[in-house]
Every structure is written in structure tokens, then in C-alpha cells.
Design a protein around this motif. Sequence first.
Motif, PDB file in Angstrom:
ATOM      1  N   PHE A  45      -3.006   7.058   8.117  1.00  0.00           N
ATOM      2  CA  PHE A  45      -2.082   5.955   8.788  1.00  0.00           C
ATOM      3  C   PHE A  45      -0.748   6.693   9.012  1.00  0.00           C
ATOM      4  O   PHE A  45      -0.292   7.297   7.850  1.00  0.00           O
ATOM      5  CB  PHE A  45      -1.948   4.882   7.492  1.00  0.00           C
TER       6      PHE A  45
ATOM      7  N   VAL B 211       1.197  -8.848   1.146  1.00  0.00           N
ATOM      8  CA  VAL B 211       1.364  -7.402   1.254  1.00  0.00           C
ATOM      9  C   VAL B 211       1.167  -6.985   0.155  1.00  0.00           C
ATOM     10  O   VAL B 211       2.124  -7.516  -1.024  1.00  0.00           O
ATOM     11  CB  VAL B 211       2.584  -6.977   2.049  1.00  0.00           C
TER      12      VAL B 211
ATOM     13  N   GLU C 281      -7.810  10.081   3.700  1.00  0.00           N
ATOM     14  CA  GLU C 281      -7.949   8.480   3.869  1.00  0.00           C
ATOM     15  C   GLU C 281      -9.370   8.710   4.437  1.00  0.00           C
ATOM     16  O   GLU C 281      -9.365   9.580   5.629  1.00  0.00           O
ATOM     17  CB  GLU C 281      -7.007   8.127   4.893  1.00  0.00           C
TER      18      GLU C 281
ATOM     19  N   GLY D  17       0.851  -1.285   0.054  1.00  0.00           N
ATOM     20  CA  GLY D  17       0.047   0.019  -0.049  1.00  0.00           C
ATOM     21  C   GLY D  17       0.821   1.195   0.096  1.00  0.00           C
ATOM     22  O   GLY D  17       0.660   2.394  -0.446  1.00  0.00           O
ATOM     23  N   MET D  18       2.174   1.109   0.892  1.00  0.00           N
ATOM     24  CA  MET D  18       3.041   2.356   0.854  1.00  0.00           C
ATOM     25  C   MET D  18       3.483   2.458  -0.607  1.00  0.00           C
ATOM     26  O   MET D  18       3.657   3.824  -0.898  1.00  0.00           O
ATOM     27  CB  MET D  18       3.965   2.040   1.914  1.00  0.00           C
TER      28      MET D  18
ATOM     29  N   CYS E 139      -8.712   2.209   1.692  1.00  0.00           N
ATOM     30  CA  CYS E 139      -8.566   0.995   2.108  1.00  0.00           C
ATOM     31  C   CYS E 139      -9.675   0.298   3.247  1.00  0.00           C
ATOM     32  O   CYS E 139      -9.970  -1.015   3.450  1.00  0.00           O
ATOM     33  CB  CYS E 139      -7.265   1.290   3.043  1.00  0.00           C
ATOM     34  N   PHE E 140     -10.103   1.247   4.012  1.00  0.00           N
ATOM     35  CA  PHE E 140     -11.020   0.971   5.038  1.00  0.00           C
ATOM     36  C   PHE E 140     -12.415   0.410   4.656  1.00  0.00           C
ATOM     37  O   PHE E 140     -12.883  -0.496   5.169  1.00  0.00           O
ATOM     38  CB  PHE E 140     -11.350   2.031   5.943  1.00  0.00           C
TER      39      PHE E 140
ATOM     40  N   ILE F 146       1.164   4.463  -2.683  1.00  0.00           N
ATOM     41  CA  ILE F 146       1.150   6.002  -2.259  1.00  0.00           C
ATOM     42  C   ILE F 146       2.232   6.689  -2.778  1.00  0.00           C
ATOM     43  O   ILE F 146       2.356   7.760  -3.489  1.00  0.00           O
ATOM     44  CB  ILE F 146       0.818   6.338  -0.979  1.00  0.00           C
TER      45      ILE F 146
ATOM     46  N   LYS G 207      -5.069  -5.395   3.293  1.00  0.00           N
ATOM     47  CA  LYS G 207      -6.222  -5.356   4.123  1.00  0.00           C
ATOM     48  C   LYS G 207      -7.292  -6.191   3.489  1.00  0.00           C
ATOM     49  O   LYS G 207      -7.307  -7.329   3.361  1.00  0.00           O
ATOM     50  CB  LYS G 207      -6.637  -3.735   4.427  1.00  0.00           C
TER      51      LYS G 207
ATOM     52  N   ASP H 199      -7.499   7.286  -0.227  1.00  0.00           N
ATOM     53  CA  ASP H 199      -7.090   6.151   0.083  1.00  0.00           C
ATOM     54  C   ASP H 199      -8.300   5.206   0.919  1.00  0.00           C
ATOM     55  O   ASP H 199      -8.875   5.935   1.844  1.00  0.00           O
ATOM     56  CB  ASP H 199      -6.057   6.141   1.446  1.00  0.00           C
TER      57      ASP H 199
ATOM     58  N   SER I  49      -4.157  -0.365   0.334  1.00  0.00           N
ATOM     59  CA  SER I  49      -3.442  -1.339   0.674  1.00  0.00           C
ATOM     60  C   SER I  49      -4.136  -2.496   0.745  1.00  0.00           C
ATOM     61  O   SER I  49      -5.015  -3.047   1.210  1.00  0.00           O
ATOM     62  CB  SER I  49      -3.122  -0.900   2.240  1.00  0.00           C
TER      63      SER I  49
ATOM     64  N   LEU J 110      -5.098  -5.036   9.672  1.00  0.00           N
ATOM     65  CA  LEU J 110      -6.605  -4.914   9.752  1.00  0.00           C
ATOM     66  C   LEU J 110      -7.223  -5.456   8.421  1.00  0.00           C
ATOM     67  O   LEU J 110      -6.496  -5.637   7.612  1.00  0.00           O
ATOM     68  CB  LEU J 110      -7.157  -3.411   9.951  1.00  0.00           C
TER      69      LEU J 110
HETATM   70  C1  LIG Z   1      -5.466   3.259   5.515  1.00  0.00           C
HETATM   71  C2  LIG Z   1      -3.996   2.416   5.261  1.00  0.00           C
HETATM   72  N1  LIG Z   1      -3.199   2.944   3.902  1.00  0.00           N
HETATM   73  C3  LIG Z   1      -2.147   2.399   3.553  1.00  0.00           C
HETATM   74  C4  LIG Z   1      -1.571   1.557   4.509  1.00  0.00           C
HETATM   75  C5  LIG Z   1      -0.301   0.867   4.088  1.00  0.00           C
HETATM   76  O1  LIG Z   1      -0.289  -0.306   3.424  1.00  0.00           O
HETATM   77  P1  LIG Z   1       0.680  -1.379   3.515  1.00  0.00           P
HETATM   78  O2  LIG Z   1       0.972  -2.023   4.665  1.00  0.00           O
HETATM   79  O3  LIG Z   1       0.055  -2.326   2.727  1.00  0.00           O
HETATM   80  O4  LIG Z   1       1.975  -0.875   2.713  1.00  0.00           O
HETATM   81  C6  LIG Z   1      -2.168   1.021   5.632  1.00  0.00           C
HETATM   82  C7  LIG Z   1      -1.494   0.025   6.349  1.00  0.00           C
HETATM   83  O5  LIG Z   1      -1.945  -0.230   7.488  1.00  0.00           O
HETATM   84  C8  LIG Z   1      -3.376   1.634   5.896  1.00  0.00           C
HETATM   85  O6  LIG Z   1      -3.835   1.172   7.096  1.00  0.00           O
END
Ligand SMILES: Cc1ncc(COP(=O)(O)O)c(C=O)c1O
Length: 411
Positions: free
Chosen positions: A124, A230, A167, A99-100, A198-199, A103, A221, A196, A218, A349
Motif C-alpha cells: 500500500f 477506521v 503484504e 491500519g497505518m 488485510c486483503f 504498522i 477494510k 499485512d 487495516s 476496499l
Molecule cells: C493493505 C493495506 N494495509 C494497510 C492500510 C492502511 O490502513 P488504514 O487506512 O486503516 O490506516 C491499507 C489502506 O488502504 C491497505 O490497503
Amino acid sequence: MTFHREETVQIPESDLEGMSLDTLAVRAGQLRTAQLEHSDAIFPTSSFVYGSAAQAAARFGGDEPGNIYSRFTNPTVQAFEGRIAAMEGGDRAVATSSGMAAILSTCMALLKSGDHVICSRGVFGTTNVLFQKYMAKFGVETTFVSLTDTQDWDSAVRSNTRMLFVETPSNPLCEVADMAALAKLAHDNNALFVVDNCFLTPVLQRPLEHGADIVIHSATKYLDGQGRCVGGVVVGPAKLMDEVYGFLRSAGPTMSPFNAWVFHKGLETLPIRMRAHCDNALELAKWLEQQPEVEHVYYAGLESHPQHALAKKQQKGFGGVLSFCLKGGREEAWTFIDATRMISITANLGDVKTTITHPATTTHGRLSPEDKARAGITENLLRVSVGIEAVEDLKTDLYRGFQTLQNASNT
Ligand SMILES: Cc1ncc(COP(=O)(O)O)c(C=O)c1O
């Protein structure tokens, strides 16, 4: 449909046009080889062969589409990209190693030295570090603002602002941003609006429909959903994704074929998993609100949540993550965590298994005390990523925490 030897066959996108997200999750991006396998094949290969030197030249020169080298072309990765792009409603997706990395790739591809970013404070912790420490080294300055106060975003805009990053809901406080308002602010100022997602995943929220230019995940998740791999992904219009893909090809933060396969298969059950996560989380949030040891519960599905109405407007559900503050501080928070027996103590998560975390000393541990205070990461805060176990069993396990706190206060 005709199957050609040595060729993979993709279900034409037009066959799925107008179909619902539940169907796209199972069918979009399907790739079938000449073996006619029903489940998707994995292509664990670093490079691909050509029929002739001329064909190799045509592939490298971009005159002929096709696979070249798995840093930037791999059929399994493309299958996952096709499926998540369809689900988010974007032209194209670019899968990344985390996920990082998603970004980072977005920033490296679409920002330059001298640009300014506005980012919500509740992101995050590592996203915060990426902007504050690393992007700053390359001349990209970031202003952090309140997620929910659109006026705060407005005041932070400068002539060189090129990206608004949010986010929503935020990690871990579940604050909700007004995506349509932020998209308008970004576009009025010639900036990109990046969300983002992700949630909530596209099952519960499709930011592109609310004006976002780019969606980031990410995949680690909910897209995986079983805590195995990952990975990350960026989704958006072809013009922007071509830039992100160009960065990936040159810099190499690539998703592996195996991970892509896991995520691709994970998407098939995403809609039913998300509905189960939502049901359990809402039930637990209501139950936690009634516990005398709880000071506050953060979950947008609760009517007590300040952005409950906004969440109902732009989301199809409230997600599986909630946070709560216990009466007390770090000692009470750690005592509570240690008293649970089934729930996993882990920072990840979005897993079918419920997890519990102390954000102040884990996910957000690298933030300065001032940044933690501004982001609302207090020592008595716990985050629960609610899984799909029986909700009564989750209550039983969490109750062990409350009982231990009660026993401690009685001695
Ligand atoms: C909302 C959110 N964005 C991005 C990330 C980063 O993702 P990754 O751990 O896959 O690099 C996380 C990781 O916990 C996250 O919770």
C-alpha cells in the motif's frame, strides 16, 4: 456460569477450544455484563472507577488486572482483540486507531535506530511512505524488493536486518508472496516476519500458520466490511504483543470503543461475506479477461496468474480485490470509471459495496514516477474491490465503461 454484579463475564476460551473459525467469528471474545445482554455492550468511557485507593494503586501497579483508562484498557476494545486473536490463531491482539497506526506501532515497538527492514515493493502506497520517509528519519533503513522473487529478498539481507514486511496478496496487483520461504529467510537471519493480511483476512489466510511472527490488519477494510470506521490491529505471540501494547500505552494510537464495537460485530459476518466476495470476484475476473478493451487482469484465482498454484496452496480463497489494465492510458481509465453509475468511486476496499479506484492518482499517487513504475502502477490500471451485490448487476455497471470506450473509439 455465575454472573457477579459489577463484573463483566467472558465466555471462557476453553469452551471454544477446537471450534471452527466460523464459530470463533461469532462467539470468541464475547463479553457479557450483569444485564445479560445478548448482543455486545459498548463501554464508551475514558476512565474507570475503583472500589478504594488501595485498589487504584494495585491496578496502576499491575498487581491487579482490570480496567484503568481507555488509552490502553477498554472492555469493548478487548472484546474485539480477543476475537481477532482467536481467528488469526495468535496469543494476543493489540487494536489501534488505523491500519497505518498498527504498522507504525509494530515498527516503533520492535525496531530501533540502525535496524534494517526489507519490504515488498507492492505494498500500500502509504506503507511505502511510512518506511521510506518517516522510519528513515529515525535511523531505520528499508530496502524494497520484488514481492515474488525470493532471491531478491535473500540478496537484500544485511547483518542488521530485523524485519521482513510483506503484504500478500499485494495492493493493487494481487501478487502472492511465498510466506513459508520468507519466514525461513527471516528466522535464519534473526529477523521478524510481518504480514499485512488485510486483503484476505483470517477467513482465507492465516499467516501465523505459515511462519509469520506478526499479522497486521487495516480493520477499516474487510473486518468492518461496511465502510464505517477506521481502525487497525496487530496479532502475534504474547512476548511481541506486550511490546506493541507498551508502545500503544505510551504513545496512544488507540482504537475507540465505538469503532471496536463495530469491528467486533463486523467479524461475526466476516466468513460469509468473504465467501461472497470471492465468488463475485472470480466470476468478474473471468468476465473481464474476455473483454476486448482489457489488456490484462490481475487476480490470483485466474489460472493465468503467475502465482495461482502458490495462492491455492497457502490461501483458502482468492479474495475480493482484482485489478485490470485497459488498453490505453489515464484518459481511458478515467473515462471508464466515470461511465459507471452504481459502483462507488472511492479508494476504500473490503466493503460490501463494490468500489473502483485509479491507483496511480489516488492510493499510490504519492509515489515517485520511478517507484510507481517499479511497483507496476501504470496509468491504465484500475482496481476493483468487488462487493456482494448481484454479480450480473456489477457486469451491467462495468459494461457501461466498456461501451463508453467503444463509443469514443468509434467517433
Ligand atoms: C493493505 C493495506 N494495509 C494497510 C492500510 C492502511 O490502513 P488504514 O487506512 O486503516 O490506516 C491499507 C489502506 O488502504 C491497505 O490497503
